[in-house]
Design a protein around this motif. Structure first.
Motif, PDB file in Angstrom:
ATOM      1  N   VAL A   1      11.034  10.849  16.543  1.00  0.00           N
ATOM      2  CA  VAL A   1      11.297   9.580  15.845  1.00  0.00           C
ATOM      3  C   VAL A   1      10.717   8.436  16.675  1.00  0.00           C
ATOM      4  CG1 VAL A   1      13.085   8.031  14.978  1.00  0.00           C
ATOM      5  CG2 VAL A   1      13.377  10.501  14.786  1.00  0.00           C
ATOM      6  N   ASN A   2       9.867   7.631  16.054  1.00  0.00           N
ATOM      7  CA  ASN A   2       9.200   6.537  16.755  1.00  0.00           C
ATOM      8  C   ASN A   2      10.079   5.291  16.788  1.00  0.00           C
ATOM      9  OD1 ASN A   2       6.668   7.964  17.119  1.00  0.00           O
ATOM     10  ND2 ASN A   2       6.399   7.746  14.916  1.00  0.00           N
ATOM     11  N   VAL A   3       9.943   4.529  17.851  1.00  0.00           N
ATOM     12  CA  VAL A   3      10.662   3.265  17.998  1.00  0.00           C
ATOM     13  C   VAL A   3       9.652   2.120  17.837  1.00  0.00           C
ATOM     14  CG1 VAL A   3      12.133   1.852  19.467  1.00  0.00           C
ATOM     15  CG2 VAL A   3      12.309   4.344  19.560  1.00  0.00           C
ATOM     16  N   TYR A   4       9.911   1.242  16.879  1.00  0.00           N
ATOM     17  CA  TYR A   4       9.010   0.120  16.596  1.00  0.00           C
ATOM     18  C   TYR A   4       9.673  -1.190  17.023  1.00  0.00           C
ATOM     19  CZ  TYR A   4       6.398   3.401  13.625  1.00  0.00           C
ATOM     20  OH  TYR A   4       5.673   4.468  13.149  1.00  0.00           O
ATOM     21  N   THR A   5       8.851  -2.168  17.285  1.00  0.00           N
ATOM     22  CA  THR A   5       9.356  -3.515  17.532  1.00  0.00           C
ATOM     23  C   THR A   5       9.225  -4.331  16.261  1.00  0.00           C
ATOM     24  OG1 THR A   5       7.205  -4.405  18.225  1.00  0.00           O
ATOM     25  CG2 THR A   5       8.570  -3.357  19.928  1.00  0.00           C
ATOM     26  N   VAL A   6       9.978  -5.415  16.187  1.00  0.00           N
ATOM     27  CA  VAL A   6       9.870  -6.306  15.032  1.00  0.00           C
ATOM     28  C   VAL A   6       8.446  -6.845  14.931  1.00  0.00           C
ATOM     29  CG1 VAL A   6      10.620  -8.516  14.078  1.00  0.00           C
ATOM     30  CG2 VAL A   6      12.312  -6.931  15.006  1.00  0.00           C
ATOM     31  N   ALA A   7       7.827  -7.135  16.090  1.00  0.00           N
ATOM     32  CA  ALA A   7       6.449  -7.644  16.091  1.00  0.00           C
ATOM     33  C   ALA A   7       5.485  -6.633  15.477  1.00  0.00           C
ATOM     34  CB  ALA A   7       6.026  -7.983  17.520  1.00  0.00           C
ATOM     35  N   ASP A   8       5.660  -5.346  15.825  1.00  0.00           N
ATOM     36  CA  ASP A   8       4.813  -4.292  15.238  1.00  0.00           C
ATOM     37  C   ASP A   8       4.899  -4.313  13.721  1.00  0.00           C
ATOM     38  OD1 ASP A   8       4.137  -3.357  17.764  1.00  0.00           O
ATOM     39  OD2 ASP A   8       5.766  -1.883  17.805  1.00  0.00           O
ATOM     40  N   LEU A   9       6.117  -4.400  13.222  1.00  0.00           N
ATOM     41  CA  LEU A   9       6.335  -4.313  11.777  1.00  0.00           C
ATOM     42  C   LEU A   9       5.902  -5.587  11.063  1.00  0.00           C
ATOM     43  CD1 LEU A   9       9.807  -2.496  11.814  1.00  0.00           C
ATOM     44  CD2 LEU A   9       7.525  -1.500  11.601  1.00  0.00           C
ATOM     45  N   GLN A  10       6.015  -6.720  11.711  1.00  0.00           N
ATOM     46  CA  GLN A  10       5.541  -7.964  11.098  1.00  0.00           C
ATOM     47  C   GLN A  10       4.032  -7.927  10.890  1.00  0.00           C
ATOM     48  OE1 GLN A  10       7.189 -10.987  13.715  1.00  0.00           O
ATOM     49  NE2 GLN A  10       8.635 -11.628  12.125  1.00  0.00           N
ATOM     50  N   ILE A  11       3.329  -7.392  11.877  1.00  0.00           N
ATOM     51  CA  ILE A  11       1.871  -7.285  11.754  1.00  0.00           C
ATOM     52  C   ILE A  11       1.514  -6.312  10.638  1.00  0.00           C
ATOM     53  CG2 ILE A  11      -0.225  -6.503  12.920  1.00  0.00           C
ATOM     54  CD1 ILE A  11       1.073  -7.453  15.556  1.00  0.00           C
ATOM     55  N   ALA A  12       2.190  -5.169  10.598  1.00  0.00           N
ATOM     56  CA  ALA A  12       1.858  -4.123   9.621  1.00  0.00           C
ATOM     57  C   ALA A  12       2.202  -4.520   8.187  1.00  0.00           C
ATOM     58  CB  ALA A  12       2.577  -2.833   9.991  1.00  0.00           C
ATOM     59  N   THR A  13       3.194  -5.404   8.010  1.00  0.00           N
ATOM     60  CA  THR A  13       3.617  -5.809   6.664  1.00  0.00           C
ATOM     61  C   THR A  13       3.162  -7.217   6.301  1.00  0.00           C
ATOM     62  OG1 THR A  13       5.720  -6.657   7.518  1.00  0.00           O
ATOM     63  CG2 THR A  13       5.678  -4.348   6.798  1.00  0.00           C
ATOM     64  N   ASN A  14       2.318  -7.807   7.187  1.00  0.00           N
ATOM     65  CA  ASN A  14       1.878  -9.195   6.971  1.00  0.00           C
ATOM     66  C   ASN A  14       3.091 -10.116   6.862  1.00  0.00           C
ATOM     67  OD1 ASN A  14       0.143 -11.356   6.633  1.00  0.00           O
ATOM     68  ND2 ASN A  14      -0.175 -10.993   4.433  1.00  0.00           N
ATOM     69  N   SER A  15       3.948 -10.015   7.893  1.00  0.00           N
ATOM     70  CA  SER A  15       5.183 -10.813   7.965  1.00  0.00           C
ATOM     71  C   SER A  15       6.086 -10.575   6.755  1.00  0.00           C
ATOM     72  CB  SER A  15       4.856 -12.304   8.108  1.00  0.00           C
ATOM     73  OG  SER A  15       4.180 -12.549   9.319  1.00  0.00           O
TER      74      SER A  15
ATOM     75  N   GLN B   1      18.013  -7.370  13.890  1.00  0.00           N
ATOM     76  CA  GLN B   1      17.377  -6.749  12.727  1.00  0.00           C
ATOM     77  C   GLN B   1      17.516  -5.231  12.829  1.00  0.00           C
ATOM     78  OE1 GLN B   1      15.736  -8.427  10.146  1.00  0.00           O
ATOM     79  NE2 GLN B   1      16.505 -10.312  11.091  1.00  0.00           N
ATOM     80  N   HIS B   2      17.783  -4.590  11.695  1.00  0.00           N
ATOM     81  CA  HIS B   2      17.894  -3.130  11.651  1.00  0.00           C
ATOM     82  C   HIS B   2      16.978  -2.624  10.546  1.00  0.00           C
ATOM     83  CE1 HIS B   2      21.223  -3.548  14.363  1.00  0.00           C
ATOM     84  NE2 HIS B   2      21.920  -4.251  13.479  1.00  0.00           N
ATOM     85  N   LEU B   3      15.991  -1.823  10.919  1.00  0.00           N
ATOM     86  CA  LEU B   3      15.015  -1.320   9.963  1.00  0.00           C
ATOM     87  C   LEU B   3      14.812   0.174  10.155  1.00  0.00           C
ATOM     88  CD1 LEU B   3      13.698  -4.150  11.474  1.00  0.00           C
ATOM     89  CD2 LEU B   3      12.475  -4.099   9.300  1.00  0.00           C
ATOM     90  N   VAL B   4      14.597   0.884   9.045  1.00  0.00           N
ATOM     91  CA  VAL B   4      14.259   2.302   9.096  1.00  0.00           C
ATOM     92  C   VAL B   4      12.890   2.485   8.458  1.00  0.00           C
ATOM     93  CG1 VAL B   4      16.538   3.339   9.237  1.00  0.00           C
ATOM     94  CG2 VAL B   4      15.702   2.600   7.028  1.00  0.00           C
ATOM     95  N   ILE B   5      12.079   3.346   9.057  1.00  0.00           N
ATOM     96  CA  ILE B   5      10.690   3.518   8.620  1.00  0.00           C
ATOM     97  C   ILE B   5      10.506   4.945   8.138  1.00  0.00           C
ATOM     98  CG2 ILE B   5       8.281   3.476   9.336  1.00  0.00           C
ATOM     99  CD1 ILE B   5      10.821   1.427  11.252  1.00  0.00           C
ATOM    100  N   TYR B   6      10.050   5.084   6.893  1.00  0.00           N
ATOM    101  CA  TYR B   6       9.893   6.394   6.264  1.00  0.00           C
ATOM    102  C   TYR B   6       8.423   6.679   5.963  1.00  0.00           C
ATOM    103  CZ  TYR B   6      14.943   6.325   5.240  1.00  0.00           C
ATOM    104  OH  TYR B   6      16.310   6.290   5.336  1.00  0.00           O
ATOM    105  N   GLU B   7       8.141   7.959   5.660  1.00  0.00           N
ATOM    106  CA  GLU B   7       6.823   8.315   5.170  1.00  0.00           C
ATOM    107  C   GLU B   7       6.591   7.606   3.830  1.00  0.00           C
ATOM    108  OE1 GLU B   7       6.493  12.474   4.206  1.00  0.00           O
ATOM    109  OE2 GLU B   7       8.510  12.559   3.370  1.00  0.00           O
ATOM    110  N   PHE B   8       5.330   7.350   3.520  1.00  0.00           N
ATOM    111  CA  PHE B   8       4.959   6.592   2.323  1.00  0.00           C
ATOM    112  C   PHE B   8       4.396   7.541   1.268  1.00  0.00           C
ATOM    113  CE2 PHE B   8       1.618   4.272  -0.051  1.00  0.00           C
ATOM    114  CZ  PHE B   8       2.398   3.309  -0.647  1.00  0.00           C
TER     115      PHE B   8
END
Length: 722
Positions: free
Chosen positions: A409-423, A494-501
């Motif tokens: 299970v990977n651990v992401y930062t909020v910054a990682d996810l903001q970049i990937a989702t265009n904020s 912030q609490h986020l879960v990341i799943y396969e797409f």
């Protein structure tokens, strides 16, 4: 003339008698039980009617009376089927469960394939399907074979282990080697109390092997997997093959405080067949003799120690009582300010009693999934018994054990996810569910994932440790029809879960978007989606331990991949989030069972009901509740249920997008399953394993008949069902 007629008459009569005595037409069953014969007929057809099986036929015949090859009978019942190494191909059909007297089934070393069927003889003692080409799961139905002693599924292409080993206490040899099975070993393997040899090599198992520590094993092969952690000391003295894993080589950490020591059942050896207790007794006897003390001397020392201890305790208690008396007098003079900290002798007795005996908790209506995370409320924690200090002390709260999230299970930062989702832009919004919004995340390495932001209403307090524990539980879910967790993020509140797409979106979109925006689903993929979703629920209900109640079964939570395979999302979230029930009850979309609407309580049976509603969506193309329709048709269940057993009405209910292209018998059987699932009384709804079995039979019969029609997304062949 009369003489000639008489001769002809006698000749005809003789021929008639000869036919009766000497011939046995294939459509007349002789010695064999009719159900057994029909099951073998079906097996013969499923294996493409192989010529090497002498006497076998696709219909009729007498397996016991005609000595069919590989068949052993007792009176009229088939008891063994042994067809190893005959080059057989095809599949196993859907009627083997009718062979209720069969104790051994050996079809090893052939070319049989397809998904391993649910329908296997239920009372087997030996099952050998090794060296074939079976795919799918090691089916849950094997869990119910309580007499099973030998199970060999080695050298196939199985991907999942759906067996619950709780009832397989007689199983001595288990061979699952050389498949592609993923996930961790199920906790129920601790029930294999008769296991002598287990072969798991050449798979993709992960996690630890701790569940095997207490088994009476002589042989264990776990080579070439992805196991981690430490090898239990109890397994080091057996024939163990472990190469090709990532075990830790350093010293194992000490067990948590209060953990009972592992006692592995000893394996009897030649020359020492006595019970373990006898061996211990002799050892202690020799020790006492060597020290020069007899049994009487030891008893005397023990009694002396007890007497001294009792005397000391008496004086300490007497002294403590005198202090309490003076303290109590002082407290009474000061208007009883600290009175709650003074305990009468009866209160002390009751308090001590409550510390020793845990309170009985009423669990009749308790959600089974919550048993993984039960904590006593603060009011039930006990105060300190040290009354000499008048300062109130905080109740003792044991520190929570450190939560370990699986390494995959990977651990992401909020910054990682903001970049990937265009904020978290609206352009990347995939949908909004009960517990939060879901966004598409595109990473620099080209990986695409789905990010779910958990609403603060679902996690009302910023408890990062609790959230990590929830993630850890979800991460252990491993099934081909359950959406896989890729990682999580927990920082800055912030609490986020990341799943396969899954690029094809949800089943809801396929069924309810306008035709311009979606492709129509033909009949075969609809059955395939129902079966896959049912298998996911069966995994949660009957394989996971303890069972997991999904609570939020709906078409929007069924995601479809590029081949229209279903993946059930949000698994575990509703079971582990603290305010899940409250949020779900605020958003009833027509999927909730009647008892949930009344009490707000969810159960395995309420999941079955919700799944039945999804099947109704697949059948009719309608939403569970549609306010745009006439009042009598707004509730899908209320409108459809009375018509499910009327074939004429059923044909009018079918989704118009199918354009009448479906097998009528398949449609009728599909409706029968729906009717069972949406019964108003929860106790009459079937368990998911039976739902899966019914859908598998439906699929296999359709494949056998080769009668499917349809156009649209995907081909129209029978294989579209699977």
């Amino acid at each position: 003339m009369k003489k000639k007629m008489s001769e002809n008459h006698h000749v005809g009569l003789a021929l008639f008698i000869l036919c009766i005595v000497g011939l046995k037409p294939s459509f007349i069953l002789g010695d064999t039980n009719a159900s057994d014969a029909a099951a073998l007929n079906n097996l013969f057809s499923s294996m493409n009617s192989p010529g090497q099986l002498s006497q076998w036929t696709a219909s009729g015949g007498d397996p016991c009376g005609q000595n069919w090859k590989g068949i052993t009978c007792s009176v009229s019942r088939v008891i063994q089927i042994k067809l190893s190494g005959l080059g057989l191909s095809g599949s196993l059909g859907f009627m083997l469960d009718k062979l209720t007297s069969v104790t051994e089934l050996d079809l090893s070393n052939n070319n049989l394939g397809g998904d391993l069927p649910y329908q296997l003889p239920p009372n087997l003692e030996r099952l050998n399907l090794a060296n074939n080409q079976f795919t799918g799961s090691a089916q849950y139905s094997i869990s119910l074979m309580t007499p099973l002693k030998y199970l060999n599924l080695a050298h196939n292409q199985l991907k999942q282990l759906a067996i619950d080993f709780t009832k397989l206490t007689s199983l001595s040899i288990l061979d699952l080697s050389s498949n592609t099975i993923t996930g961790s070993l199920p906790n129920t393997m601790t029930s294999l109390t008769s296991a002598k040899s287990i072969y798991l090599q050449n798979n993709q198992f992960t996690g630890t092997i701790d569940v095997l520590a207490t088994l009476p094993l002589e042989n264990l092969n776990i080579a070439n997997n992805r196991f981690t952690g430490w090898i239990p000391d109890s397994l080091r003295g057996i024939n163990l093959q472990k190469d090709g894993n990532s075990f830790n080589t350093g010293p194992a950490p000490p067990p948590p405080p209060g953990t009972p020591p592992i006692h592995r059942s000893p394996t009897p050896k030649s020359g020492n067949r006595g019970s373990p207790s006898n061996g211990d007794d002799s050892g202690s006897s020799s020790d006492s003799k060597s020290s020069g003390l007899g049994a009487g001397g030891i008893a005397g020392i023990v009694i002396s120690l007890l007497v001294v201890t009792a005397v000391i305790a008496f004086f300490l208690i007497k002294r403590k009582r005198s202090k309490r008396t003076s303290s109590s007098t002082d407290i009474e003079r000061s208007d009883n300010v600290n009175q709650p900290f003074t305990l009468a002798s009866n209160d002390i007795h009751q308090e001590n009693k409550s510390m020793q005996t845990p309170p009985v908790v009423e669990t009749k209506k308790l959600d089974t999934s919550l048993s993984m995370n039960l904590r006593p409320p603060p009011s039930e924690r006990h105060k300190s018994f040290d009354e000499e200090d008048s300062t109130p002390r905080k109740p003792f709260v044991a520190k929570k054990h450190a939560v370990v999230v699986p390494s995959n299970v990977n651990v992401y930062t909020v910054a990682d996810l903001q970049i990937a989702t265009n904020s978290f832009s609206v352009d990347n919004l995939l949908g909004e569910g009960t517990f939060g919004r879901v966004y598409k995340a595109q990473f620099d390495d080209g990986k695409v994932l789905a990010v779910k932001k958990i609403d603060s209403s679902a996690l009302p307090t910023d408890t990062a440790e609790d959230f990590t524990e929830i993630v850890s539980k979800i991460a252990h879910l491993d099934h081909e029809n359950v959406t896989k967790l890729d990682g999580y993020c927990s920082e800055h509140g912030q609490h986020l879960v990341i799943y396969e797409f899954h690029r094809n979106g949800s089943l809801h979109d396929f069924l309810h978007l306008s035709e311009e925006e979606s492709k129509p689903l033909i009949w075969n993929p609809r059955v395939k989606i129902a079966l896959g979703t049912a298998r996911a629920l069966e995994y949660l209900h009957e394989v996971c331990s303890p069972s997991i109640v999904h609570k939020n079964i709906k078409s929007a939570n069924i995601l479809l991949d590029s081949e229209l395979n279903p993946h059930l999302s949000d698994c575990g979230l509703a079971s582990f989030l603290p305010t899940a029930n409250e949020l779900l009850n605020q958003n009833d979309e027509g999927y909730s069972a009647p008892e949930v609407s009344m009490s707000g309580q969810y159960s395995l049976q309420s999941d079955v009901y919700s799944f039945g509603v999804v099947m109704l969506e697949l059948l009719t193309g309608r939403k569970p509740f549609d306010s745009t329709r006439s009042r009598s048709e707004q509730s899908l269940v209320r409108w459809a249920t009375p018509q499910l057993h009327d074939i004429d009405a059923l044909s009018k209910m079918v989704d118009p997008a199918l354009k009448g292209l479906y097998p009528v018998k398949s449609l009728s059987r599909f409706a029968d399953v729906i009717a069972l699932c949406v019964q108003p009384e929860p106790e009459f709804r079937p368990p998911m394993s039976e739902v899966v079995q019914a859908l598998v039979v439906l699929v296999q019969r359709a494949n056998m008949s080769k009668r499917t029609v349809g156009v649209g997304s995907g081909s129209s062949g029978a294989n579209d069902y699977m």
